[in-house]
Design a protein around this motif. Structure first.
Motif: not given
Length: 300
Positions: A26, A29, A31, A33-37, A115
């Motif tokens: 993790s 990463l 981006n 926007s992926w970490l927002s999940y 972001d």
């Protein structure tokens, strides 16, 4: 034939190293926007943690607390509070740091705003988030001390007994840092990557920059792992982070920048208020850090 892993033979450091390995994918990463999940999973797990602790407090007979950590007059019940001391004046410098660490997300805010799909909602997002955070922290603190009183441990899950809810709650606690670690580390990693790329004159695209990013982020995780192993006292770490880092990043530094950038445009009252906040941030950072390091037992 291979042998099954015997978890009871693992040391504390073994589990810490395994956690570091789990964090790495993790952290790699870039981006957000992926970490927002991952962040959404963290919000859900924090909510379930609060629900789990409060639920056990309403049903102490069917889900009794741990007798190892909850002894004497400790009831484990929200409705029948355990005895506790109203205040520990000697613990105030340390406690201030412990409380502040929960509100130390300022370093991530600029990155989050950039972001966001709709940056115009930033102010509303921050206000709503802080309202929910204060309510959640207050509810957890009240439930913990009502249920366990003076027997409350540094991690409230230690007070929970051997039942399904407590087991689920413990795994939620394990999941929580996995979901938040990468997001908290992102601003540091991005800053170091851009600095290293500028020094090495590398473009911010391509496989070389990707390799540089992976190396930097892996080193950051390794450094965090070393600190955790060398300083295993959880409350002291939070106290130092809350005092030294949170007060500096969240109070002193923003206030100082605001005064420097907008000094000519500020009224006398605004200058005085922000100057006082700057002094307060510096004093609390110094006093809280010294208290957390030199007087670790004061939090008891």
């Amino acid at each position: 034939a291979g042998e099954c892993v015997r978890w009871e033979q693992w040391t504390r450091e073994d589990f810490m190293c395994m956690a570091g390995v789990l964090f790495l994918p993790s952290v790699w990463l870039r981006n957000l926007s992926w970490l927002s999940y991952f962040s959404a999973v963290g919000v859900l797990s924090s909510t379930l943690l609060l629900v789990g602790v409060v639920t056990t407090g309403f049903f102490p007979d069917s889900m009794p607390p741990s007798h190892h950590f909850c002894h004497g007059n400790c009831t484990g019940s929200v409705m029948a509070p355990s005895p506790t001391v109203a205040a520990h004046p000697s613990s105030v410098p340390v406690v201030v740091g412990l409380i502040m660490v929960g509100f130390a997300g300022h370093a991530v805010f600029p990155t989050l705003k950039n972001d966001m799909a709709d940056p115009s909602q930033y102010n509303t997002m921050v206000d709503v988030t802080y309202v929910f955070v204060v309510l959640a922290y207050s509810a957890m603190a009240a439930a913990g001390y009502l249920m366990f009183g003076d027997s409350a441990q540094q991690q409230v899950t230690l007070n929970l007994g051997n039942n399904v809810i407590s087991h689920v709650t413990v795994w939620i606690v394990v999941l929580n840092p996995i979901s938040k670690f990468a997001l908290d580390l992102a601003p540091i990693a991005l800053g170091l990557e851009n600095y290293a790329a500028a020094r090495l004159r590398l473009p911010t695209t391509g496989w070389l920059f990707t390799l540089l990013s992976v190396v930097i982020r892996t080193i950051l995780v390794a450094l965090a792992l070393i600190v955790v192993i060398l300083v295993p006292d959880f409350a002291m770490v939070l106290g130092v982070l809350g005092s030294a880092c949170a007060f500096t990043v969240s109070v002193a530094f923003p206030t100082a920048c605001y005064l420097i950038l907008f000094w000519p445009k500020l009224s006398v009252g605004s200058r005085v208020v922000n100057a006082l906040l700057l002094v307060l941030g510096v004093v609390c950072a110094v006093v809280g850090t010294v208290a957390a390091v030199l007087f670790p037992d004061a939090r008891a």
